[in-house]
Design a protein around this motif. Structure first.
Motif, PDB file in Angstrom:
ATOM      1  N   TRP A 125       0.805  -1.220   0.000  1.00 56.84           N
ATOM      2  CA  TRP A 125       0.000   0.000   0.000  1.00 56.84           C
ATOM      3  C   TRP A 125       0.841   1.274   0.000  1.00 56.84           C
ATOM      4  O   TRP A 125       0.373   2.335  -0.404  1.00 56.84           O
ATOM      5  N   ALA A 126       2.091   1.169   0.444  1.00 55.15           N
ATOM      6  CA  ALA A 126       2.965   2.345   0.465  1.00 55.15           C
ATOM      7  C   ALA A 126       3.202   2.885  -0.943  1.00 55.15           C
ATOM      8  O   ALA A 126       3.561   4.046  -1.119  1.00 55.15           O
ATOM      9  N   LYS A 127       2.998   2.014  -1.963  1.00 56.97           N
ATOM     10  CA  LYS A 127       3.222   2.453  -3.340  1.00 56.97           C
ATOM     11  C   LYS A 127       2.046   3.244  -3.902  1.00 56.97           C
ATOM     12  O   LYS A 127       2.095   3.724  -5.029  1.00 56.97           O
ATOM     13  N   LEU A 128       0.966   3.340  -3.135  1.00 58.61           N
ATOM     14  CA  LEU A 128      -0.223   4.055  -3.612  1.00 58.61           C
ATOM     15  C   LEU A 128      -0.264   5.418  -2.913  1.00 58.61           C
ATOM     16  O   LEU A 128       0.049   5.500  -1.725  1.00 58.61           O
ATOM     17  N   PRO A 129      -0.623   6.501  -3.630  1.00 58.91           N
ATOM     18  CA  PRO A 129      -0.758   7.805  -2.950  1.00 58.91           C
ATOM     19  C   PRO A 129      -1.685   7.645  -1.740  1.00 58.91           C
ATOM     20  O   PRO A 129      -2.727   6.988  -1.843  1.00 58.91           O
ATOM     21  N   SER A 130      -1.287   8.260  -0.598  1.00 61.98           N
ATOM     22  CA  SER A 130      -1.969   7.933   0.655  1.00 61.98           C
ATOM     23  C   SER A 130      -3.446   8.325   0.641  1.00 61.98           C
ATOM     24  O   SER A 130      -4.258   7.712   1.311  1.00 61.98           O
ATOM     25  N   ASP A 131      -3.808   9.342  -0.187  1.00 57.62           N
ATOM     26  CA  ASP A 131      -5.229   9.722  -0.193  1.00 57.62           C
ATOM     27  C   ASP A 131      -6.086   8.682  -0.940  1.00 57.62           C
ATOM     28  O   ASP A 131      -7.296   8.674  -0.808  1.00 57.62           O
ATOM     29  N   GLN A 132      -5.444   7.810  -1.735  1.00 60.72           N
ATOM     30  CA  GLN A 132      -6.220   6.790  -2.449  1.00 60.72           C
ATOM     31  C   GLN A 132      -6.419   5.516  -1.637  1.00 60.72           C
ATOM     32  O   GLN A 132      -7.269   4.688  -1.971  1.00 60.72           O
ATOM     33  N   ALA A 133      -5.595   5.342  -0.602  1.00 58.51           N
ATOM     34  CA  ALA A 133      -5.615   4.069   0.118  1.00 58.51           C
ATOM     35  C   ALA A 133      -6.986   3.717   0.708  1.00 58.51           C
ATOM     36  O   ALA A 133      -7.477   2.607   0.487  1.00 58.51           O
ATOM     37  N   PRO A 134      -7.645   4.660   1.434  1.00 64.40           N
ATOM     38  CA  PRO A 134      -8.894   4.238   2.078  1.00 64.40           C
ATOM     39  C   PRO A 134      -9.945   3.720   1.089  1.00 64.40           C
ATOM     40  O   PRO A 134     -10.581   2.694   1.347  1.00 64.40           O
ATOM     41  N   SER A 135     -10.108   4.388  -0.065  1.00 60.80           N
ATOM     42  CA  SER A 135     -11.164   3.934  -0.967  1.00 60.80           C
ATOM     43  C   SER A 135     -10.766   2.635  -1.661  1.00 60.80           C
ATOM     44  O   SER A 135     -11.588   1.739  -1.855  1.00 60.80           O
ATOM     45  N   SER A 136      -9.481   2.500  -2.023  1.00 55.83           N
ATOM     46  CA  SER A 136      -9.033   1.239  -2.619  1.00 55.83           C
ATOM     47  C   SER A 136      -9.165   0.091  -1.628  1.00 55.83           C
ATOM     48  O   SER A 136      -9.556  -1.012  -1.972  1.00 55.83           O
ATOM     49  N   GLN A 137      -8.812   0.378  -0.380  1.00 57.52           N
ATOM     50  CA  GLN A 137      -8.899  -0.673   0.639  1.00 57.52           C
ATOM     51  C   GLN A 137     -10.349  -1.072   0.893  1.00 57.52           C
ATOM     52  O   GLN A 137     -10.641  -2.235   1.178  1.00 57.52           O
ATOM     53  N   GLN A 138     -11.250  -0.103   0.757  1.00 61.65           N
ATOM     54  CA  GLN A 138     -12.665  -0.436   0.921  1.00 61.65           C
ATOM     55  C   GLN A 138     -13.120  -1.398  -0.185  1.00 61.65           C
ATOM     56  O   GLN A 138     -13.841  -2.360   0.071  1.00 61.65           O
ATOM     57  N   GLU A 139     -12.647  -1.153  -1.419  1.00 63.56           N
ATOM     58  CA  GLU A 139     -12.985  -2.060  -2.522  1.00 63.56           C
ATOM     59  C   GLU A 139     -12.449  -3.461  -2.258  1.00 63.56           C
ATOM     60  O   GLU A 139     -13.137  -4.460  -2.481  1.00 63.56           O
ATOM     61  N   VAL A 140     -11.184  -3.515  -1.809  1.00 63.81           N
ATOM     62  CA  VAL A 140     -10.577  -4.813  -1.507  1.00 63.81           C
ATOM     63  C   VAL A 140     -11.378  -5.520  -0.415  1.00 63.81           C
ATOM     64  O   VAL A 140     -11.686  -6.715  -0.509  1.00 63.81           O
ATOM     65  N   LEU A 141     -11.734  -4.749   0.592  1.00 65.90           N
ATOM     66  CA  LEU A 141     -12.510  -5.301   1.707  1.00 65.90           C
ATOM     67  C   LEU A 141     -13.822  -5.906   1.212  1.00 65.90           C
ATOM     68  O   LEU A 141     -14.186  -7.030   1.575  1.00 65.90           O
ATOM     69  N   ASN A 142     -14.525  -5.163   0.352  1.00 71.51           N
ATOM     70  CA  ASN A 142     -15.808  -5.667  -0.155  1.00 71.51           C
ATOM     71  C   ASN A 142     -15.630  -6.966  -0.935  1.00 71.51           C
ATOM     72  O   ASN A 142     -16.403  -7.913  -0.774  1.00 71.51           O
ATOM     73  N   VAL A 143     -14.599  -6.993  -1.782  1.00 71.52           N
ATOM     74  CA  VAL A 143     -14.385  -8.193  -2.596  1.00 71.52           C
ATOM     75  C   VAL A 143     -13.992  -9.378  -1.718  1.00 71.52           C
ATOM     76  O   VAL A 143     -14.449 -10.503  -1.922  1.00 71.52           O
ATOM     77  N   LEU A 144     -13.164  -9.144  -0.708  1.00 73.56           N
ATOM     78  CA  LEU A 144     -12.740 -10.252   0.161  1.00 73.56           C
ATOM     79  C   LEU A 144     -13.903 -10.769   1.002  1.00 73.56           C
ATOM     80  O   LEU A 144     -14.007 -11.982   1.248  1.00 73.56           O
ATOM     81  N   ILE A 145     -14.784  -9.877   1.411  1.00 70.69           N
ATOM     82  CA  ILE A 145     -15.949 -10.342   2.177  1.00 70.69           C
ATOM     83  C   ILE A 145     -16.844 -11.191   1.270  1.00 70.69           C
ATOM     84  O   ILE A 145     -17.399 -12.204   1.693  1.00 70.69           O
TER      85      ILE A 145
END
Lengths: 216, 277
Positions: A126-146
């Motif tokens: 995640w360090a390779k992603l601009p920090s302001d993009q992390a929360p929304s990208s992580q939310q997408e990942v979270l949804n897919v993993l659930i």
């Protein structure tokens, strides 16, 4: 060995048996040279699992340098090559692969590919992603993993548990995103039909400090 | 995972419903539909009484014949019944052990193993009649006269301790997979770890088929000391994961998980599995 990359590439092209191909690809992969990338990627499309494994190892060792060419391969029509390329980007953890990993974990028909993609979603750098993009990208990942936690195949659910553990440790917005991860892990721990999947959820909860570790 | 097949159907993008699948199996006009429906009912664990009844009657089907004289629908129906956990079908599956079709006998033996009902033991033992001397290949077929692997494995799982003397000679059968099946059964019946160590050694075989076979046998019997050698053998990750799942499952049952927590051994196997995803 002392052979140049060009010579190692020629050796792969000249290999006249499956065994010889595996050996030649191993040597080329061991060179760890970006000039080997196109050939290693071509090998993914041959129907030779031993050689493909060696090529994936080589591409993963090259890390982010191999990602653009791998993503291009994933757009191609050769299904076998696509599956190997997804494995490779899943292991590299480069966020540029997020769209393809999300798509694959959601709906690829081959369970081994869904499994690899789900695992990859848990090891994104995640360090390779601009920090302001992390929360929304992580939310997408979270949804897919659930969603993957409900997959009909146990091994995909298992991979989703491992990935949720990885994601939980890397959250940019833990106050809102950690609770649904823990709820999902608890649900699977108590209710999944496959003990190995329950055990993986249990291990994730232990690691996240949510369960008293029985033996330590 | 819930037991709601409808949900699974949607997750898979399949368009069949339970009622349709049962109807497809009951009709006789389209053999392809019947064949698929039998598989589908097993795959989605549809264990309701009308599904079971339709599968049992498919075990006597005469309509779907393969070019070699076999009964494809019966094979699929037997496999499905093995997955549904309803022991009332055991007598019907025992009947299938007499079928002319080798693959029906094999599927039935595997299903009887999964259902875990010891009443199948005498019928399974009778397929070992004549011992190793009779266990020869059928001319022009890729198999032996009986499905020895499936029979030996079933006898081991079903706890046929009286059959140990009949099984032991199969350790020397010329086909390595048959040796593996006998080894696995004898470990289950005697608890002697030396049998498992034979299988662990097989993980070093140059032949991939033999490594796969030994690995799946070790997974099926859940031999914990094999976890590391399974993870290290040269074979597909997908198969290694299945074998390790078997090892882990057996250990988890033994330790009383999930009521009791994980052990360090269980955590070690999980770590090995994580590496293979």
């Amino acid at each position: 060995m002392g052979a140049t990359v060009a010579e190692l590439v020629r050796a792969v092209e000249a290999a006249d048996s499956k065994g010889a191909m595996v050996v030649a690809v191993h040597h080329l992969a061991a060179a760890q040279d970006v000039a080997a990338i196109p050939t290693l990627i071509t090998v993914l499309g041959y129907n030779n699992p031993g050689a493909a494994v060696a090529a994936v190892d080589g591409l993963v060792a090259l890390g982010q340098d191999a990602v653009p060419a791998l993503l291009e391969q994933i757009d191609g029509y050769n299904y076998g090559a696509r599956a190997w390329a997804i494995r490779a980007v899943a292991l590299i953890g480069d966020p540029r692969a997020l769209p393809v990993l999300l798509e694959t974990a959601k709906g690829d028909f081959a369970l081994s590919v869904r499994r690899a993609a789900a695992r990859g979603l848990g090891t994104i750098d995640w360090a390779k992603l601009p920090s302001d993009q992390a929360p929304s990208s992580q939310q997408e990942v979270l949804n897919v993993l659930i969603g993957a936690a409900q997959d009909p195949e146990w091994v995909v659910r298992y991979a989703a548990m491992a990935a949720l553990e990885g994601l939980a440790k890397a959250l940019a917005a833990p106050e809102t995103q950690k609770p649904p991860i823990l709820a999902c892990l608890q649900q699977v721990f108590h209710h999944d039909e496959t003990p190995a999947v329950q055990a993986r959820a249990c291990r994730a909860l232990e690691t996240l400090g949510e369960l008293a570790d029985a033996t330590n | 995972m819930g037991q709601n097949p409808q949900q699974l159907v949607n997750a898979q993008g399949e368009s069949l419903t339970v009622d349709q699948a049962i109807e497809n199996l009951r009709q006789t006009a389209d053999t392809g539909l019947r064949y698929y429906a039998a598989w589908w009912l097993g795959r989605f664990r549809v264990a309701q009484p009308d599904a079971i009844a339709a599968l049992v009657s498919a075990l006597e089907d005469e309509g779907d014949r393969a070019p070699d004289g076999g009964y494809p629908l019966r094979r699929n129906a037997a496999r499905a019944l093995g997955k549904l956990g309803d022991r009332t079908v055991v007598p019907a599956l025992i009947q299938c052990l007499d079928c002319d079709d080798y693959y029906v006998r094999e599927s039935a033996a595997q299903a009887l193993e999964s259902l875990g009902d010891p009443q199948a033991i005498p019928a399974l033992r009778s397929l070992l009649a004549g011992g190793v001397a009779a266990a020869v290949a059928v001319p022009d077929k890729p198999h032996l006269v009986q499905p020895y692997n499936a029979v030996l494995e079933a006898l081991g799982t079903l706890g046929a301790t009286d059959a140990v003397d009949e099984i032991t000679p199969f350790l020397e059968h010329e086909v390595a997979q048959v040796q593996n099946a006998a080894t696995r059964a004898l470990y289950q019946l005697t608890g002697q770890a030396t049998y498992c160590d034979r299988l662990v050694e097989r993980l070093q075989e140059p032949n991939l088929q033999l490594r796969r076979s030994a690995m799946m046998d070790l997974g099926a019997i859940g031999y914990l000391p094999a976890a590391q050698p399974i993870a290290a053998t040269l074979a597909e990750n997908s198969l290694k994961l299945i074998a390790l799942q078997g090892v882990l499952d057996a250990h988890l049952r033994q330790i009383g998980f999930p009521q009791r927590g994980l052990t360090d051994e269980a955590r070690q196997v999980l770590l090995l599995m994580d590496e293979l995803l």
